[in-house]
Design a protein around this motif. Structure first.
Motif, PDB file in Angstrom:
ATOM      1  N   LYS A  59       0.729   3.903  -3.201  1.00  0.00           N
ATOM      2  CA  LYS A  59      -0.029   4.942  -2.506  1.00  0.00           C
ATOM      3  C   LYS A  59      -0.955   5.699  -3.469  1.00  0.00           C
TER       4      LYS A  59
ATOM      5  N   ASP B 252      -4.712   0.662  -2.762  1.00  0.00           N
ATOM      6  CA  ASP B 252      -4.370   1.312  -1.492  1.00  0.00           C
ATOM      7  C   ASP B 252      -5.626   1.803  -0.781  1.00  0.00           C
TER       8      ASP B 252
ATOM      9  N   ARG C 216       2.534   1.090   6.684  1.00  0.00           N
ATOM     10  CA  ARG C 216       2.359   1.912   5.482  1.00  0.00           C
ATOM     11  C   ARG C 216       2.932   3.315   5.703  1.00  0.00           C
TER      12      ARG C 216
ATOM     13  N   THR D 282       0.828  -1.214   0.000  1.00  0.00           N
ATOM     14  CA  THR D 282       0.000   0.000   0.000  1.00  0.00           C
ATOM     15  C   THR D 282       0.861   1.263   0.000  1.00  0.00           C
ATOM     16  N   ALA D 283       2.042   1.190   0.621  1.00  0.00           N
ATOM     17  CA  ALA D 283       2.945   2.342   0.593  1.00  0.00           C
ATOM     18  C   ALA D 283       3.521   2.553  -0.802  1.00  0.00           C
TER      19      ALA D 283
END
Length: 305
Positions: free
Chosen positions: A109, A114, A192, A105-106
């Motif tokens: 982003k 995400d 994250r 998810t990071a």
């Protein structure tokens, strides 16, 4: 804990002797109560009672249950094994899910992926565990009939080997799923956030400029450095996991330490309740020790002296 239990409106002597009240003369009953009070050490000052209790605890003597009329150590063996098994499997799944989710998810982003994960994790973070538990029971046990409502095994069934293992595993699915879901929110979002901060650092741009692959940049550089602040909140999650299991075990009728803790408090079985309370204190101390040791692995600058 000792003082709080002593201030509660209960009389261990009366609990111990209540069943004999109708079978004895009043004078004999009062005399017997006094003998029990001396036997339990309740005739001594509170400070002396505390020092003796702590001394016995340090030597492994956890006292005797007034409800079960057995040594506490014998009563908590099976619940402790059940709780530790539940917590160990939960932690395994939490790490297997939250770390990849936090990293991906990071990296992605702002994408649909995400945002979808953020919605799911915020539900697990916001909703109380008992609401999620009841919803899981209604959906998967009542409506669909896929999983048992509660318990650690099917009562009255004589099973062994693989069949017994599958039966116990089936009873663990719902409580473990609820505990994992409620743990996803805080840990995934924290990984994250720390990964996003790490990916903005100058050393990440330098690593990319050197021609390193994106996988090496993310996992060998950004992830390892993001683990340092992550370890800080890990201990609080570790302790809260054991605290949260008290509610989960009660809802799913899981024969663990949480369920025994609640029942011992409501029945004023102080020897058991104090022993379990000390267990949670020790868990907190061990958790802090594990985190301190783990710092040396994620940050080479930290060494034991």
């Amino acid at each position: 804990m000792f003082t709080l239990f002593k201030l509660s409106p209960s009389d261990p002597v009366r609990m111990y002797t209540e069943g004999l009240k109708n079978d004895m003369r009043p004078a004999d009953y009062e005399r017997y109560q006094e003998q029990i009070r001396v036997m339990l050490g309740l005739d001594q000052p509170l400070v002396i009672q505390y020092l003796k209790w702590m001394g016995r605890m340090l030597t492994g003597d956890f006292g005797r249950s007034l409800v079960y009329r057995q040594p506490v150590i014998e009563i908590i063996k099976a619940p402790m094994a059940n709780t530790l098994r539940l917590e160990a499997i939960t932690m395994l799944f939490v790490f297997m899910i939250t770390i990849p989710l936090g990293i991906t998810t990071a990296v992605k982003k702002g994408t649909i992926y995400d945002n979808s994960v953020q919605v799911i994790t915020i539900l697990g973070l916001s909703l109380p565990s008992f609401i999620i538990s009841l919803a899981a029971i209604i959906i998967f046990s009542v409506l669909l009939g896929w999983l048992p409502i509660g318990g650690a095994y099917t009562p009255g069934m004589q099973m062994s080997g693989w069949a017994s293992f599958l039966d116990k595993a089936k009873h663990m699915v719902l409580p473990i799923s609820v505990m994992v879901f409620t743990s996803l929110g805080s840990l995934t979002r924290y990984i994250r956030a720390t990964m996003i901060d790490a990916l903005r650092m100058d050393y990440i741009r330098t690593a990319r400029a050197k021609g390193l692959t994106e996988k090496v940049v993310i996992y060998s550089h950004a992830f390892r450095n993001s683990m340092i602040p992550f370890m800080t909140i890990l201990i609080s999650w570790f302790i809260s996991l054991f605290g949260g299991s008290i509610m989960i075990e009660q809802i799913f009728n899981w024969n663990g330490m949480g369920k025994l803790y609640i029942s011992s408090i409501t029945s004023f079985d102080f020897a058991v309740a104090l022993s379990l309370g000390m267990f949670y204190v020790i868990i907190g101390l061990i958790g802090n020790l594990i985190i301190d040791i783990a710092y040396t692995f994620v940050d080479p600058r930290i060494r034991f002296t």
